[in-house]
Design an enzyme around this catalytic site. Structure first.
Site, PDB file in Angstrom:
ATOM      1  CG  HIS A 215      -0.418  15.346  14.724  1.00 46.92           C
ATOM      2  ND1 HIS A 215      -1.106  14.910  13.707  1.00 46.92           N
ATOM      3  CD2 HIS A 215       0.885  15.110  14.060  1.00 46.92           C
ATOM      4  CE1 HIS A 215      -0.683  14.670  12.624  1.00 46.92           C
ATOM      5  NE2 HIS A 215       0.735  14.829  12.763  1.00 46.92           N
TER       6      HIS A 215
ATOM      7  CB  SER B 116     -13.728  29.056  40.403  1.00 47.89           C
ATOM      8  OG  SER B 116     -14.793  28.185  40.909  1.00 47.89           O
TER       9      SER B 116
ATOM     10  CE  LYS C 221     -10.820  26.047  37.478  1.00 49.39           C
ATOM     11  NZ  LYS C 221     -12.116  25.550  36.639  1.00 49.39           N
TER      12      LYS C 221
ATOM     13  CG  ASN D 255     -11.715  29.846  35.690  1.00 47.05           C
ATOM     14  OD1 ASN D 255     -10.790  28.579  35.948  1.00 47.05           O
ATOM     15  ND2 ASN D 255     -12.619  29.867  36.526  1.00 47.05           N
TER      16      ASN D 255
ATOM     17  CD  GLU E  54     -12.690  29.687  29.337  1.00 50.04           C
ATOM     18  OE1 GLU E  54     -13.228  28.459  29.563  1.00 50.04           O
ATOM     19  OE2 GLU E  54     -12.486  30.434  30.224  1.00 50.04           O
TER      20      GLU E  54
ATOM     21  CE  LYS F 178     -28.139  50.480   6.730  1.00 49.56           C
ATOM     22  NZ  LYS F 178     -28.931  49.185   6.242  1.00 49.56           N
TER      23      LYS F 178
HETATM   24  N1  ARG Z   1     -33.377  51.813   5.470  1.00 53.97           N
HETATM   25  C1  ARG Z   1     -32.949  51.492   4.273  1.00 53.97           C
HETATM   26  C2  ARG Z   1     -31.926  50.381   4.335  1.00 53.97           C
HETATM   27  O1  ARG Z   1     -31.252  50.339   5.099  1.00 53.97           O
HETATM   28  C3  ARG Z   1     -32.645  52.377   3.433  1.00 53.97           C
HETATM   29  C4  ARG Z   1     -32.876  52.408   1.830  1.00 53.97           C
HETATM   30  C5  ARG Z   1     -34.257  52.451   1.900  1.00 53.97           C
HETATM   31  N2  ARG Z   1     -34.535  52.453   0.302  1.00 53.97           N
HETATM   32  C6  ARG Z   1     -36.022  51.993  -0.240  1.00 53.97           C
HETATM   33  N3  ARG Z   1     -36.088  52.141  -1.293  1.00 53.97           N
HETATM   34  N4  ARG Z   1     -36.787  51.741   0.646  1.00 53.97           N
HETATM   35  O2  ARG Z   1     -31.599  49.687   3.349  1.00 53.97           O
END
Ligand code: ARG
Length: 467
Positions: free
Chosen positions: A166, A287, A293, A295, A300, A335
């Site tokens: 705690h 600071s 200070k 920091n 952080e 991605k």
């Molecule tokens: N740029 C697409 C992706 O990242 C690649 C695959 C595209 N496939 C399709 N059937 N349009 O998913």
């Protein structure tokens, strides 16, 4: 006809203001992934070389075409790496950018590369290879962080500090033992990384669009050329699956959560009120208004990166949750989340490793804090059980009275006189003072995994043999 065509090409009056040429431009903007998937160029080329080599080995394309393709792909690789390559958003993604350039370089043979393949298995392959490499980098980075903690733990196996529950002083522990708690946490993160690498070690290429292919391909050959244990077993799942990305993100989120807790401790420990550590200049800032200070900005920011990484995990889970099998374009949104989380994680682990290695441990401050707050009260209770034969509940009660007396006298338990203690319970003897110091307290906790310096050293040795 020509008129209506130019009509659709011109910018929409109601909402097309920022688009140069109407719906086509909007489609291009929402559709293109080249802005971020160019990060996959090396994996894409590696995958294509393995695929072309297999196609030729199987007699599906000629050896001459394969040679042209491989040579062309290697040329593209060096063009990209030297910064000469011109990416086109019109060509959507890294796969079509590379294939179009290949056609310019080698002519019609380039068109044979996409035999028995689709962008669906191609992107699954490229991304999986990238995530696998990122997991390997994460494994190395975590090993460095663990090594930093092992060194600090060894140095401070005997340094006493307060242990908290705690965030209230609970019992004395050693700083080495506290460091080893983080070794356990990052050790688990690393074993999750290793499991994930094993888990995802299957090659998607050859699943084609979703159904496999009629060409006599050899998926085992491409799998082993690309360093996978074998090919995936279901072509529909192969092009629909992003578990490997989700696993990476969940591992990253858990590791970041561990780092965030460490960051929080660093922030607390480096306050003047605690004063347990001093951060190096390299990992703190001043600071602009308050000259006194220093920091803990790096800590952080590590704490804040956790929010970002957790966000990426939730974002991708949400992208995937309603998708019917097999591929849907939604999956293109996988991605950026992974790239962003990977960058944040790498930076956070590097900053933490640096902070842990560089920080100054203020053993005097830790020890002083360890002795305050009646941290050895449990030791007194244990002594009463062991030496005076009291049931633990009675011992707890007697100790509570001793704490109240010390509070009344504004002193520590070890500063009470023998008469004081005997007035509370007659069977207390002078031997009790052996357990009331913080050093005696930590030395007594010899149970497996406990805080006694020798036990901590055993755990350090166990980890050293595995790090
Ligand atoms: N740029 C697409 C992706 O990242 C690649 C695959 C595209 N496939 C399709 N059937 N349009 O998913």
């Amino acid at each position: 006809m020509a008129d209506s065509n130019s009509e659709t090409k011109s910018s929409n009056q109601m909402w097309g203001g920022r688009f140069a040429s109407g719906p086509d431009a909007i489609m291009e903007e929402i559709n293109a992934s080249i802005g971020f998937d160019k990060k996959l160029y090396a994996q894409d080329i590696r995958g294509s070389i393995a695929h072309a080599t297999m196609l030729s080995h199987q007699g599906i394309i000629s050896a001459e075409d394969k040679d042209k393709i491989v040579h062309g792909l290697n040329t593209i690789l060096s063009e990209i790496e030297s910064g000469e390559f011109e990416y086109s958003r019109r060509l959507e993604d890294i796969h079509m950018n590379i294939e179009a350039r290949l056609a310019t370089l080698i002519g019609p043979a380039a068109g044979r590369l996409h035999t028995a393949r689709s962008r669906n298995d191609q992107v699954a392959l490229d991304f999986r290879l990238w995530v696998k490499e990122e997991l390997q980098r994460t494994e190395t980075a975590l090993t460095g962080l663990i090594a930093a903690f092992l060194d600090r733990a060894e140095e401070h196996a005997e340094t006493v500090m307060p242990g908290f529950t705690h965030l209230q002083t609970a019992q004395p522990v050693t700083f080495g033992h506290h460091c080893m708690a983080y070794v356990e946490m990052f050790g688990r993160d690393r074993s999750r990384v290793r499991h994930a690498i094993e888990h995802m070690d299957e090659s998607p290429i050859g699943a084609a669009a979703l159904a496999g292919t009629g060409f006599p391909i050899d998926r085992h050959m491409t799998a082993s050329a690309l360093g996978f244990a074998g090919p995936t077993r279901n072509s529909i799942d192969t092009v629909s699956d992003r578990d490997f990305a989700l696993e990476f993100l969940s591992i990253a989120a858990i590791a970041a959560t561990h780092m965030s807790r460490l960051a929080e401790e660093i922030v607390i420990w480096s306050t003047p009120q605690f004063g347990f550590i001093r951060l190096s200049d390299a990992f703190s800032t001043g600071s602009s208004i308050m000259p006194q200070k220093k920091n803990p900005d790096a800590a952080e920011l590590v704490r804040a990166k956790t929010g970002r990484i957790n966000g990426s995990l939730i974002a991708l889970l949400t992208v995937m949750k309603g998708l019917p099998l097999a591929y849907s374009k939604d999956m293109q949104e996988d991605k950026e989340q992974v790239f962003d989380a990977a960058e944040s994680l790498e930076l956070a682990v590097a900053a933490m490793t640096g902070m842990v290695r560089d920080m100054t441990i203020r053993a005097d401050r830790m020890k002083a804090a360890a002795g305050s707050g009646y941290s050895t009260a449990t030791d007194l209770a244990d002594w009463l059980v062991r030496e005076a034969g009291l049931p633990f509940r009675d011992a707890h009660h007697v100790t509570g009275r001793a704490v109240a007396l010390a509070e009344q006298k504004t002193c520590d338990l070890a500063d009470l006189s023998l008469e004081d203690l005997q007035s509370i319970h007659p069977s207390i003897t002078a031997k009790v003072f052996d357990v009331l110091t913080v050093e005696a307290s930590v030395a007594s906790r010899t149970s497996f995994g406990g805080t006694a310096p020798n036990e901590v050293r055993k755990q350090i040795a166990w980890w050293r043999a595995r790090n």
